[in-house]
Write a protein that holds these residues in place. Structure first.
Motif, PDB file in Angstrom:
ATOM      1  N   ARG A 116       5.692  -3.027  -6.335  1.00 31.02           N
ATOM      2  CA  ARG A 116       5.072  -2.245  -5.200  1.00 31.02           C
ATOM      3  C   ARG A 116       5.124  -1.088  -5.212  1.00 31.02           C
ATOM      4  O   ARG A 116       6.506  -0.596  -5.342  1.00 31.02           O
ATOM      5  CB  ARG A 116       5.345  -2.879  -3.629  1.00 31.02           C
TER       6      ARG A 116
ATOM      7  N   ARG B  90       2.006  -0.430  12.336  1.00 28.28           N
ATOM      8  CA  ARG B  90       1.163  -1.877  11.862  1.00 28.28           C
ATOM      9  C   ARG B  90       1.538  -2.898  12.834  1.00 28.28           C
ATOM     10  O   ARG B  90       2.769  -3.224  13.016  1.00 28.28           O
ATOM     11  CB  ARG B  90       1.414  -2.490  10.652  1.00 28.28           C
TER      12      ARG B  90
ATOM     13  N   THR C 243       4.406   2.488  -0.003  1.00 34.05           N
ATOM     14  CA  THR C 243       4.041   1.696   0.753  1.00 34.05           C
ATOM     15  C   THR C 243       5.087   0.839   1.669  1.00 34.05           C
ATOM     16  O   THR C 243       4.778   0.336   2.779  1.00 34.05           O
ATOM     17  CB  THR C 243       3.490   0.345  -0.008  1.00 34.05           C
TER      18      THR C 243
ATOM     19  N   TRP D 160      -0.242  -7.435   2.314  1.00 32.85           N
ATOM     20  CA  TRP D 160      -1.518  -6.500   2.295  1.00 32.85           C
ATOM     21  C   TRP D 160      -1.803  -5.714   3.516  1.00 32.85           C
ATOM     22  O   TRP D 160      -2.089  -4.570   3.346  1.00 32.85           O
ATOM     23  CB  TRP D 160      -2.572  -7.410   1.764  1.00 32.85           C
TER      24      TRP D 160
ATOM     25  N   GLN E   8       2.278   5.244  10.718  1.00 30.92           N
ATOM     26  CA  GLN E   8       1.730   4.371   9.852  1.00 30.92           C
ATOM     27  C   GLN E   8       1.926   3.011  10.631  1.00 30.92           C
ATOM     28  O   GLN E   8       2.283   1.973   9.976  1.00 30.92           O
ATOM     29  CB  GLN E   8       2.112   4.398   8.850  1.00 30.92           C
TER      30      GLN E   8
ATOM     31  N   SER F  40       0.290  -2.929   3.879  1.00 34.91           N
ATOM     32  CA  SER F  40       0.323  -1.927   2.732  1.00 34.91           C
ATOM     33  C   SER F  40      -0.750  -0.642   3.053  1.00 34.91           C
ATOM     34  O   SER F  40      -1.528  -0.846   3.848  1.00 34.91           O
ATOM     35  CB  SER F  40      -0.228  -2.631   1.588  1.00 34.91           C
ATOM     36  N   ASP F  41      -0.543   0.239   2.374  1.00 32.69           N
ATOM     37  CA  ASP F  41      -1.408   1.456   2.283  1.00 32.69           C
ATOM     38  C   ASP F  41      -2.809   1.040   1.870  1.00 32.69           C
ATOM     39  O   ASP F  41      -3.843   1.694   2.221  1.00 32.69           O
ATOM     40  CB  ASP F  41      -0.900   2.574   1.307  1.00 32.69           C
ATOM     41  N   GLY F  42      -3.049  -0.097   1.169  1.00 31.15           N
ATOM     42  CA  GLY F  42      -4.317  -0.518   0.799  1.00 31.15           C
ATOM     43  C   GLY F  42      -5.184  -1.059   1.849  1.00 31.15           C
ATOM     44  O   GLY F  42      -6.361  -0.985   1.549  1.00 31.15           O
ATOM     45  N   ALA F  43      -4.494  -1.444   3.040  1.00 33.23           N
ATOM     46  CA  ALA F  43      -5.037  -1.915   4.054  1.00 33.23           C
ATOM     47  C   ALA F  43      -5.330  -0.980   5.329  1.00 33.23           C
ATOM     48  O   ALA F  43      -5.478  -1.283   6.350  1.00 33.23           O
ATOM     49  CB  ALA F  43      -4.680  -3.191   4.354  1.00 33.23           C
ATOM     50  N   ALA F  44      -4.915   0.358   4.702  1.00 34.48           N
ATOM     51  CA  ALA F  44      -4.692   1.417   5.985  1.00 34.48           C
ATOM     52  C   ALA F  44      -6.015   1.588   6.765  1.00 34.48           C
ATOM     53  O   ALA F  44      -6.065   2.163   8.047  1.00 34.48           O
ATOM     54  CB  ALA F  44      -4.248   2.828   5.285  1.00 34.48           C
ATOM     55  N   TYR F  45      -7.297   0.885   6.146  1.00 38.20           N
ATOM     56  CA  TYR F  45      -8.602   1.266   7.208  1.00 38.20           C
ATOM     57  C   TYR F  45      -8.946   0.125   7.524  1.00 38.20           C
ATOM     58  O   TYR F  45     -10.175  -0.112   8.011  1.00 38.20           O
ATOM     59  CB  TYR F  45      -9.410   1.959   6.032  1.00 38.20           C
TER      60      TYR F  45
END
Length: 270
Positions: free
Chosen positions: A7, A147, A11, A247, A145, A250-255
């Motif tokens: 990873r 979550r 992230t 996920w 950030q 993670s940054d990949g799910a930021a939107y």
């Protein structure tokens, strides 16, 4: 190579500091798998549970500092504040909340459910989660950030007989995620629900044993019946849910925010 090594560092860190996550119901089942996955990914963890001891797999890392165990009861209105304060006192920050702790309910029709039984389910599955989110939000805003992940259920939208208290609590939990997503998006906070299907956990096995007894069939036969309804032909595991949680963190799910992510092997198609 472990998943933690694979990873990207960004992230799991902010300004060079490892992110901190609070995970409730961490002593067994899905919560244990989630906490282990987050530890492996590099998070520092406040692991909350009513149990007074954690499994060895979670206790071992404590000596090196990334995990602290809190014996808590989410039915206590002060627990949310206590957990956030512990995260701040131990690690100096709070970046994520995973509301996993839950109870299954009385297993009777609504017409036979008492006020006390309804309240017991809602206190833990819904109100405990809401209070923890409320206490954490100011610190999640500072994270930049933040979550929130609430562990819901297939049964929130597809209820089964004798499960009204549980289903309504999980449906409301998904609504909580959407409310937070709308209110806190401008602060960079995302809030989502992960909705497991038939998971091979202690709580599921206890419920399956009760249902098998009611139907007069062996537990193995009843479990096989459940698996036969799933396109992937198996029960889900804690790793399946932990993967979805990682996920969403993670940054990949930021939107991605305000959504319910089904983890059910294709049993229900959205």
């Amino acid at each position: 190579m472990s998943r933690a090594q694979e990873r990207p560092e960004g992230t799991v860190s902010v300004d060079g500091q490892k992110k901190v996550a609070i995970v409730t119901g961490a002593a067994r089942g899905l919560g244990k798998s989630i906490a282990l996955a987050l530890l492996e990914a590099g998070y520092r963890i406040v692991a909350s549970d009513v149990a007074r001891s954690l499994p060895e797999s979670l206790r071992a890392p404590a000596g090196t500092g990334p995990l602290v165990h809190a014996v808590t009861d989410l039915a206590d209105p002060g627990t949310g504040h206590e957990l956030v304060e512990l995260a701040l006192a131990t690690f100096g920050r709070c970046d994520a909340v995973v509301n996993n702790a839950g109870v299954g309910g009385p297993g009777v029709e609504l017409s036979a459910t008492t006020d006390a039984q309804l309240a017991a389910v809602l206190e833990i599955n819904l109100l405990g989660a809401a209070r923890l989110c409320r206490e954490a939000i100011p610190h999640l805003r500072r994270s930049g950030q933040g979550r929130i992940i609430n562990i819901g259920s297939l049964f929130a939208d597809h209820p089964a007989p004798d499960g009204a208290a549980y289903s309504m609590s999980k449906a409301a939990l998904a609504a909580l995620s959407r409310c937070i997503a709308v209110e806190e998006g401008r602060h960079g906070i995302t809030a989502n629900t992960v909705a497991p299907g038939y998971m091979l956990t202690e709580m599921h096995e206890e419920e399956a044993a009760m249902q098998a007894q009611r139907q007069g069939v062996p537990i193995e036969e009843y479990m096989a019946q459940l698996r036969s309804t799933v396109p992937l032909q198996r029960h889900g595991t804690g790793c399946d849910v932990a993967g979805a949680v990682l996920w969403l963190l993670s940054d990949g799910a930021a939107y991605v925010s305000g959504q319910t992510i089904p983890v059910n092997g294709g049993l229900v198609l959205s």
